[in-house]
Design a protein around this motif. Sequence first.
Motif: not given
Length: 200
Positions: A9-10, A90-93, A118-124, A129-130
Amino acid sequence: MPKAVLWDFGNVIVRWNPRTLYEKIFPDPAQRDRFLSEVCTLEWHAPTDCGVTFTENCARLIAIHPHHEAEILAWRDRWSEMFSGAIAETEAAMAELQTRGIPQFGLSNISHETLDSTLAMSPAFGLLKSYVASGLEGMMKPDPAIFQLCCDRFSLAPSEMLFVDDSARNIEAARSLGFATHHFVDPAALRPALVGHGLL
């Protein structure tokens, strides 16, 4: 050829650096460097990634450095200010992998207290899946056990996953266990690496 991607993530999906916060608290670079190398170090922070609460970990440090109580508590109270946005490459990939039907999973050294924010910081993150989060499991990278947990939970062999992480130590651990790996240093190098592994 791997058939899934396992993302850190980070500094892979979102940018995180304590200096982003502490530049505001210590305008003097020398004071800032001294604080981050002698007081709030990454080694001190590590227990929070294994389930220790921020409050407990800060209390331990304040007992040693009581004159830095306010600055230490900022690590807990102003945690979100250590982030400076998502990494567009990364989001695009990840979006492109999604359109290709490539399964994506997460493996992060992260506190259970900061996971949701943290999970709320990007729609990616919603494309995963998990995920395995160290703070929920009580173990962290580069422990081989947490990599094995990923294999068990995602029903994939190491060789079936490309592990992407910014830590050379974590990359070496994963590689020794049979994972395909990409050491994330330059965001521009990510897509070519995914192409090279046959994922894009």
